[in-house]
Design a protein around this motif. Structure first.
Motif, PDB file in Angstrom:
ATOM      1  N   SER A   6       0.880  -1.170   0.000  1.00 12.13           N
ATOM      2  CA  SER A   6       0.000   0.000   0.000  1.00 12.13           C
ATOM      3  C   SER A   6       0.918   1.220   0.000  1.00 12.13           C
ATOM      4  O   SER A   6       2.134   1.081   0.161  1.00 12.13           O
TER       5      SER A   6
ATOM      6  N   ASN B 250       0.520  17.560   3.713  1.00  8.99           N
ATOM      7  CA  ASN B 250       0.523  16.157   3.301  1.00  8.99           C
ATOM      8  C   ASN B 250      -0.518  15.336   4.057  1.00  8.99           C
ATOM      9  O   ASN B 250      -1.001  15.713   5.116  1.00  8.99           O
ATOM     10  N   PHE B 251      -0.818  14.204   3.483  1.00 11.50           N
ATOM     11  CA  PHE B 251      -1.782  13.247   4.030  1.00 11.50           C
ATOM     12  C   PHE B 251      -1.204  12.654   5.325  1.00 11.50           C
ATOM     13  O   PHE B 251      -0.014  12.350   5.384  1.00 11.50           O
TER      14      PHE B 251
ATOM     15  N   SER C  11      -1.106   9.763   6.796  1.00 11.53           N
ATOM     16  CA  SER C  11      -0.399   8.482   6.811  1.00 11.53           C
ATOM     17  C   SER C  11       1.055   8.647   6.377  1.00 11.53           C
ATOM     18  O   SER C  11       1.960   8.025   6.950  1.00 11.53           O
ATOM     19  N   ASP C  12       1.309   9.492   5.404  1.00  8.70           N
ATOM     20  CA  ASP C  12       2.677   9.732   4.940  1.00  8.70           C
ATOM     21  C   ASP C  12       3.510  10.365   6.070  1.00  8.70           C
ATOM     22  O   ASP C  12       4.668  10.021   6.272  1.00  8.70           O
TER      23      ASP C  12
ATOM     24  N   TYR D  75      -3.769  16.358  -1.917  1.00 10.44           N
ATOM     25  CA  TYR D  75      -5.022  15.609  -1.825  1.00 10.44           C
ATOM     26  C   TYR D  75      -6.248  16.471  -1.565  1.00 10.44           C
ATOM     27  O   TYR D  75      -7.354  16.109  -1.924  1.00 10.44           O
TER      28      TYR D  75
ATOM     29  N   ASP E 239       4.684  10.866  -3.737  1.00 10.38           N
ATOM     30  CA  ASP E 239       3.487  10.062  -3.516  1.00 10.38           C
ATOM     31  C   ASP E 239       2.496  10.422  -4.620  1.00 10.38           C
ATOM     32  O   ASP E 239       2.029  11.566  -4.682  1.00 10.38           O
TER      33      ASP E 239
ATOM     34  N   ALA F  28      -0.534   9.308  -5.197  1.00 10.19           N
ATOM     35  CA  ALA F  28      -1.927   8.895  -4.914  1.00 10.19           C
ATOM     36  C   ALA F  28      -2.948   9.640  -5.775  1.00 10.19           C
ATOM     37  O   ALA F  28      -3.894   9.044  -6.281  1.00 10.19           O
ATOM     38  N   HIS F  29      -2.749  10.951  -5.934  1.00  9.66           N
ATOM     39  CA  HIS F  29      -3.766  11.741  -6.625  1.00  9.66           C
ATOM     40  C   HIS F  29      -3.367  12.143  -8.041  1.00  9.66           C
ATOM     41  O   HIS F  29      -3.992  13.012  -8.642  1.00  9.66           O
TER      42      HIS F  29
ATOM     43  N   CYS G  41      -1.320   4.345  -4.623  1.00 11.71           N
ATOM     44  CA  CYS G  41      -2.368   3.350  -4.407  1.00 11.71           C
ATOM     45  C   CYS G  41      -3.100   3.194  -5.734  1.00 11.71           C
ATOM     46  O   CYS G  41      -2.887   3.972  -6.668  1.00 11.71           O
TER      47      CYS G  41
ATOM     48  N   LYS H  66      -7.893   4.495  -6.145  1.00  6.55           N
ATOM     49  CA  LYS H  66      -8.440   5.809  -6.494  1.00  6.55           C
ATOM     50  C   LYS H  66      -8.637   5.854  -8.017  1.00  6.55           C
ATOM     51  O   LYS H  66      -9.533   5.207  -8.530  1.00  6.55           O
TER      52      LYS H  66
END
Ligand SMILES: *Cc1c(COP(=O)(O)O)cnc(C)c1O
Length: 425
Positions: A100, A128-129, A131-132, A185, A210, A212-213, A233, A236
């Motif tokens: 992940s 930042n998100f 989790s990061d 994000y 990252d 992700a987006h 990930c 998304k």
């Protein structure tokens, strides 16, 4: 000259001219307008079929499925890596499907973050998100370093965006690794990855992003830009389904490096079943895998990525920009004076795949939208994210979403809900 008004007829015309329109029917979306594909993409028939194939293979082949399945499980992560590479401008061997975002971050920080001498800090940002940030803090603690003075978080001047120049100002010989989002994000701002990478390399800093987006939403040239590593990930914009397996990229110049966190799936595949206690790790990004791949959470990607192969990421981006542009134009036309503020960058090159609206009553507005079968995405305390997705959102869908929002605001339909978030938001 003023722009002509946007009407239902004019958006229908856009749908007729849209070369991606035929894909909409490949996705399951019965009775709602889905604007949350940036959190969990919808199921496509092809992803469903790929998953069913893996289930059938299990039924039919049992253990032999590792090599005899229609998509042999032993090589599936590599195959998905190859299919993903064009989306990020990478060579096939630089990419692997695994883990992940968060577990891949741990893996790549364990591999690339080596505090030595003065060079001990990690450079990140304050938007930042979580989790990061948790991963970076725990990596620092693992090395016995205090995150309060070793994690640099570049400040945002307006609470939504970051300035590349402010990021570059923080680069010096104290920084070992930089980790930033490609697209923020919340606001959907696209960072200039090329510029940041060049500047970081001038300061001897390892660069990670990252995605992700951005993966599946816009093109990248990670190899050309020389980005050192990246994680993402797939649930998304890549529509792999809940908990779908993520991915990572490691630049070719680092291939051959030992994984910070090793496991038997880090092995050179020809040697793995020698069962030696001395790891011979793969000389591709495959080395950064750890344990047995999650086949049933990987399989849907084979189907889903086929769609991206067919269309090409440039065309996906092109339509996505038209969709978000239409959404913003319609907001101006239909909803001005109703308390909405657009917080994403307006220029095409700076805007990711979603529109970010700020409104004092964002939480209750999102509840009212759901009641009307529009699925938005709420981010506490006041953000509504709307993500029209190139594969399955039509221009007319965007029109309907805005008319629904207008009806809610003009008739104060949201006032019946509490303006606070639910457990998942
Ligand atoms: C979605 C997202 C995550 C989620 O991480 P997982 O490990 O996949 O749960 C992490 N970081 C960012 C920036 C995200 O947008």
């Amino acid at each position: 000259m003023t722009k002509p008004a946007i009407t239902r007829d004019s958006v229908k015309q856009l749908d007729q001219e849209d070369s991606m329109q035929k894909y909409k029917k490949e996705f399951y979306q019965e009775n709602f307008h889905y604007m949350d594909g940036n959190s969990l993409g919808l199921l496509s028939q092809r992803a469903e079929k790929a998953l069913t194939t893996s289930l059938e293979d299990w039924k039919e082949h049992a253990i032999e499925g590792w090599t005899e399945a229609e998509e042999p499980w032993f090589y599936m992560s590599e195959k998905i890596g190859r299919m993903t590479a064009p989306l990020i401008g990478a060579e096939a061997e630089e990419v692997i499907s695994t883990g992940s975002i968060t577990s891949n971050l741990h893996q790549l920080l364990a591999t690339f973050y080596k505090p030595i001498g003065k060079r001990t800090k990690i450079l990140a940002d304050e938007l930042n998100f979580p989790s990061d940030i948790y991963a970076m803090k725990s990596q620092l603690e693992w090395h016995g370093l205090n995150p309060d003075d070793h994690l640099i978080r570049v400040k945002s001047e307006d609470g939504s965006s970051l300035s590349e120049d402010n990021i570059i100002k923080e680069m010096d010989e104290d920084v070992a690794v930089l980790l930033l989002p490609s697209v923020l994000y919340r606001s959907g701002q696209v960072l200039d990855m090329k510029k940041i990478t060049e500047a970081a390399h001038e300061h001897g800093i390892i660069v990670g992003f990252d995605l992700a987006h951005s993966i599946g939403a816009l093109p990248h040239e990670l190899n050309e830009w020389g980005v050192d590593f990246a994680v993402w990930c797939t649930y998304k914009y890549l529509n792999s389904g809940p908990g779908g397996v993520g991915g990572l990229y490691v630049n070719e110049k680092h291939l051959g490096k030992a994984p910070g966190l090793a496991g038997w799936f880090s092995s050179n595949k020809d040697k793995q079943f020698d069962m030696s206690h001395d790891l011979m790790h793969a000389d591709t990004a495959g080395a950064f895998q750890i344990g047995t791949p999650h086949i049933l959470s990987s399989a849907p990607l084979i189907g889903s990525l086929e769609l991206f192969q067919e269309v090409g990421i440039e065309e996906v981006r092109n339509k996505s920009l038209k969709l978000t542009r239409l959404l913003m134009d319609l907001l101006h036309q239909e909803l001005s004076g109703l308390g909405f503020q657009i917080a994403n960058p307006l220029q095409d090159e700076r805007r990711g795949g979603h529109v970010c609206l700020i409104h004092e009553e964002a939480a209750s507005i999102c509840k009212a939208l759901k009641k009307e079968n529009v699925i938005p995405d709420f981010r506490s305390p006041n953000v509504i994210r709307l993500a029209p997705i190139a594969f399955y959102t039509s221009f007319e869908d965007v029109y309907d979403v805005i008319l629904t929002l207008k009806d809610i605001m003009e008739n104060e339909k949201h006032k019946q809900y509490k303006n606070e978030r639910g457990i998942i938001a």
